[in-house]
Design an enzyme around this catalytic site. Structure first.
Site, PDB file in Angstrom:
ATOM      1  N   TRP A   1       0.884  -1.119   0.064  1.00 10.84           N
ATOM      2  CA  TRP A   1       0.040   0.026   0.094  1.00 10.84           C
ATOM      3  C   TRP A   1       0.804   1.418   0.071  1.00 10.84           C
ATOM      4  O   TRP A   1       1.732   1.356   0.930  1.00 10.84           O
ATOM      5  CB  TRP A   1      -0.780  -0.141   1.262  1.00 10.84           C
ATOM      6  CG  TRP A   1      -1.695   0.952   1.465  1.00 10.84           C
ATOM      7  CD1 TRP A   1      -2.555   1.686   0.664  1.00 10.84           C
ATOM      8  CD2 TRP A   1      -2.186   1.790   2.561  1.00 10.84           C
ATOM      9  NE1 TRP A   1      -3.347   2.685   0.958  1.00 10.84           N
ATOM     10  CE2 TRP A   1      -2.844   2.905   2.249  1.00 10.84           C
ATOM     11  CE3 TRP A   1      -1.640   1.763   3.933  1.00 10.84           C
ATOM     12  CZ2 TRP A   1      -3.547   3.882   3.140  1.00 10.84           C
ATOM     13  CZ3 TRP A   1      -2.067   2.668   4.788  1.00 10.84           C
ATOM     14  CH2 TRP A   1      -3.199   3.719   4.536  1.00 10.84           C
TER      15      TRP A   1
ATOM     16  N   ASP B   1      -0.958  -5.467   9.655  1.00  7.49           N
ATOM     17  CA  ASP B   1      -1.762  -4.496   9.107  1.00  7.49           C
ATOM     18  C   ASP B   1      -3.478  -5.282   8.553  1.00  7.49           C
ATOM     19  O   ASP B   1      -3.129  -6.176   7.759  1.00  7.49           O
ATOM     20  CB  ASP B   1      -1.067  -3.780   7.943  1.00  7.49           C
ATOM     21  CG  ASP B   1      -2.430  -2.686   7.352  1.00  7.49           C
ATOM     22  OD1 ASP B   1      -3.446  -2.688   8.039  1.00  7.49           O
ATOM     23  OD2 ASP B   1      -1.850  -2.001   6.430  1.00  7.49           O
TER      24      ASP B   1
ATOM     25  N   LYS C   1     -13.477  -0.852   6.012  1.00  3.50           N
ATOM     26  CA  LYS C   1     -13.993  -1.412   5.164  1.00  3.50           C
ATOM     27  C   LYS C   1     -14.791  -2.637   5.500  1.00  3.50           C
ATOM     28  O   LYS C   1     -15.987  -2.597   5.059  1.00  3.50           O
ATOM     29  CB  LYS C   1     -12.886  -2.307   4.460  1.00  3.50           C
ATOM     30  CG  LYS C   1     -12.204  -1.495   3.003  1.00  3.50           C
ATOM     31  CD  LYS C   1     -11.456  -0.333   3.361  1.00  3.50           C
ATOM     32  CE  LYS C   1     -10.184  -0.614   3.901  1.00  3.50           C
ATOM     33  NZ  LYS C   1      -9.418   0.605   4.113  1.00  3.50           N
TER      34      LYS C   1
HETATM   35  N1  PLA Z   1      -3.732  -0.549   5.110  1.00  2.00           N
HETATM   36  C1  PLA Z   1      -4.000  -0.864   4.102  1.00  2.00           C
HETATM   37  C2  PLA Z   1      -3.370  -2.240   3.485  1.00  2.00           C
HETATM   38  C3  PLA Z   1      -4.948  -0.355   3.112  1.00  2.00           C
HETATM   39  O1  PLA Z   1      -5.235  -0.645   2.160  1.00  2.00           O
HETATM   40  C4  PLA Z   1      -5.744   0.591   3.894  1.00  2.00           C
HETATM   41  C5  PLA Z   1      -6.628   1.556   3.021  1.00  2.00           C
HETATM   42  C6  PLA Z   1      -5.412   0.978   5.083  1.00  2.00           C
HETATM   43  C7  PLA Z   1      -4.455   0.326   5.914  1.00  2.00           C
HETATM   44  C8  PLA Z   1      -5.994   2.281   5.763  1.00  2.00           C
HETATM   45  O2  PLA Z   1      -7.327   2.514   5.786  1.00  2.00           O
HETATM   46  P1  PLA Z   1      -8.028   3.296   6.858  1.00  2.00           P
HETATM   47  O3  PLA Z   1      -6.912   4.402   7.537  1.00  2.00           O
HETATM   48  O4  PLA Z   1      -9.132   3.977   6.217  1.00  2.00           O
HETATM   49  O5  PLA Z   1      -8.585   2.536   8.024  1.00  2.00           O
HETATM   50  N2  PLA Z   1      -6.330   1.626   1.500  1.00  2.00           N
HETATM   51  C9  PLA Z   1      -7.339   2.233   0.628  1.00  2.00           C
HETATM   52  C10 PLA Z   1      -7.800   3.766   0.846  1.00  2.00           C
HETATM   53  C11 PLA Z   1      -8.593   1.375   0.784  1.00  2.00           C
HETATM   54  C12 PLA Z   1      -6.615   4.585   0.839  1.00  2.00           C
HETATM   55  O6  PLA Z   1      -5.690   4.344  -0.009  1.00  2.00           O
HETATM   56  O7  PLA Z   1      -6.637   5.460   1.264  1.00  2.00           O
HETATM   57  C13 PLA Z   1      -6.803   2.110  -0.752  1.00  2.00           C
HETATM   58  O8  PLA Z   1      -7.662   2.474  -1.573  1.00  2.00           O
HETATM   59  O9  PLA Z   1      -5.743   1.407  -0.979  1.00  2.00           O
END
Ligand code: PLA
Length: 394
Positions: A123, A204, A240
């Site tokens: 991510w 995570d 989510k």
């Molecule tokens: N960890 C991972 C692996 C994630 O994909 C995301 C969110 C988070 C943590 C953190 O989410 P939160 O702080 O909202 O609880 N990833 C998303 C959103 C869904 C983003 O990038 O902001 C994504 O589109 O990858």
């Protein structure tokens, strides 16, 4: 490293085309393309509003006690010995991101090894969170583009070569962006290697229940690490799996070897949190606690969660079938093999740019698409765009 997802949404919002499609950010949409508030969340909120005894006082620095307890149970299991032995300290944080940030600030201050290994790719926010917190970020091999699966040998080699005591970021399930998870046997091998080298697991968990449809199945990797009595950290998000994206509700748990260490860790976490944001918001955590503590609401949640996971799996099948029907060149079986919210398509930056320009389809430049943003109506549009991209763009 993948591009940040938020700019994708900015570009999408500016596009006036009526056929535009945002598959960039991981947010669940219904078959009608609408954001979803779970029925169980609406019910819990109604109960909270009707309760005249509720006030808006500050929460303690570590958040709502009941929420913390229930969150630990959710991820580690109701019968977890670590919980029964009071070896777990849990603090309410600002969703998954805030939990990762508080955990890494804590480690940067108090843990003896300040290097964190993150999977390649991961991510896009991970490296930023950890380096701003003061950790030095290194990568371990994870994804094999040739097989579109796990580079298990590369993973074992890289973690095997990591300095003892180093921190290792692990996606609990539904790895983002690849949708590729180790099997349970592979997790067991990773655990043995990590424990033998004294590597510290930092999980995570942003998608518990969202990947398989089962909260327990999606927590298996975390639980095998906790079962061996060793230390680990876990960052949980309710964005989510409860659809509470904007409520910013999550938790950080630190599993320690003794109850005494756990209580000292809690004191240090308070010192991290207090100057950062004093204390967390009350509404989202109250919703989660209301649902987790009531058997009926909890059961209703698991049904709604499974329905979201099933819809995503159904979209995978539909997209795969649509590409097969078009005879789109290449092997697309990874679309149905990958798990969770995202498909790592294998499309390159040029394909993505082409699809955005010609088809108004938005996704991250690494070719990751959010399956949760797709519906039966939009599958043909996406399949047509992928077909045109792979047959027309080098
Ligand atoms: N960890 C991972 C692996 C994630 O994909 C995301 C969110 C988070 C943590 C953190 O989410 P939160 O702080 O909202 O609880 N990833 C998303 C959103 C869904 C983003 O990038 O902001 C994504 O589109 O990858």
């Amino acid at each position: 490293m993948i591009a940040p997802t938020v700019p994708v949404t900015v570009a999408y919002n500016k596009d006036p085309s009526p056929i535009k499609l945002n598959l960039g950010v991981g947010a669940y949409r219904t078959e009608e393309g609408k954001p979803l508030v779970l029925n169980v969340v609406r019910r819990a909120e109604q109960m909270l509003v009707n309760d005249q005894s509720r006030v808006k006082e500050y929460l303690p620095i570590i958040g709502l006690a009941e929420f913390n307890k229930l969150s630990a149970k959710l991820i580690f299991g109701a019968d977890s010995p670590a919980i029964q032995e009071n070896r777990v300290t849990t603090v309410q944080c600002l969703s998954g991101t805030g939990s990762l940030r508080v955990g890494s600030e804590f480690l940067a201050r108090h843990y003896h090894e300040r290097t964190i290994y993150i999977p390649l790719p991961t991510w896009g926010n991970h490296p930023k969170i950890f380096s701003i917190a003061g950790l030095s970020v290194k990568t371990y091999r994870y994804y094999d583009p040739a097989s579109r699966g796990l580079d298990f040998r590369g993973l074992l080699e890289d973690l095997g070569a990591a300095p003892s005591g180093a921190i290792v970021l692990l996606h609990a399930c539904a790895h983002n962006p690849t949708g590729v998870d180790p099997t349970l046997e592979q997790w067991e091998q990773i655990r043995q290697l990590m424990r033998s080298k004294g590597l510290l697991p930092f999980f995570d968990s942003a998608y518990q229940g969202f990947a398989s449809g089962s909260l327990d199945v999606d927590a298996q990797a975390v639980r095998i690490f906790v079962a061996d009595g060793g230390e680990c950290l876990a960052a949980q998000s309710y964005a989510k799996n409860m659809g509470l994206y904007g409520e910013r509700v999550g938790a950080l748990s630190v599993v320690c070897k003794t109850a005494d260490v756990a209580s000292r860790v809690e004191s240090q976490l308070k010192l991290v949190i207090r100057p950062m944001y004093s204390n967390p918001p009350i509404h989202g955590a109250s919703i989660v606690a209301t649902i987790l503590k009531d058997r009926d609401l909890y059961n209703e949640w698991t049904v709604e969660l499974k329905a979201m996971a099933d819809r995503i799996k159904n979209m995978r099948q539909q997209l795969f079938d649509a590409l097969q029907a078009r005879g789109t060149p290449g092997d697309w079986s990874h679309i149905i093999k990958q798990i969770g919210m995202f498909t790592f398509t294998g499309l390159n930056t040029e394909h993505v740019a082409f699809m955005t320009k010609e088809y108004h389809i938005y996704m991250t430049s690494d070719g990751r698409i959010s399956m949760a943003g797709l519906s039966s109506q939009t599958v043909p549009h996406l399949a047509g765009a992928i077909h045109a991209a792979v047959t027309g763009v080098a």
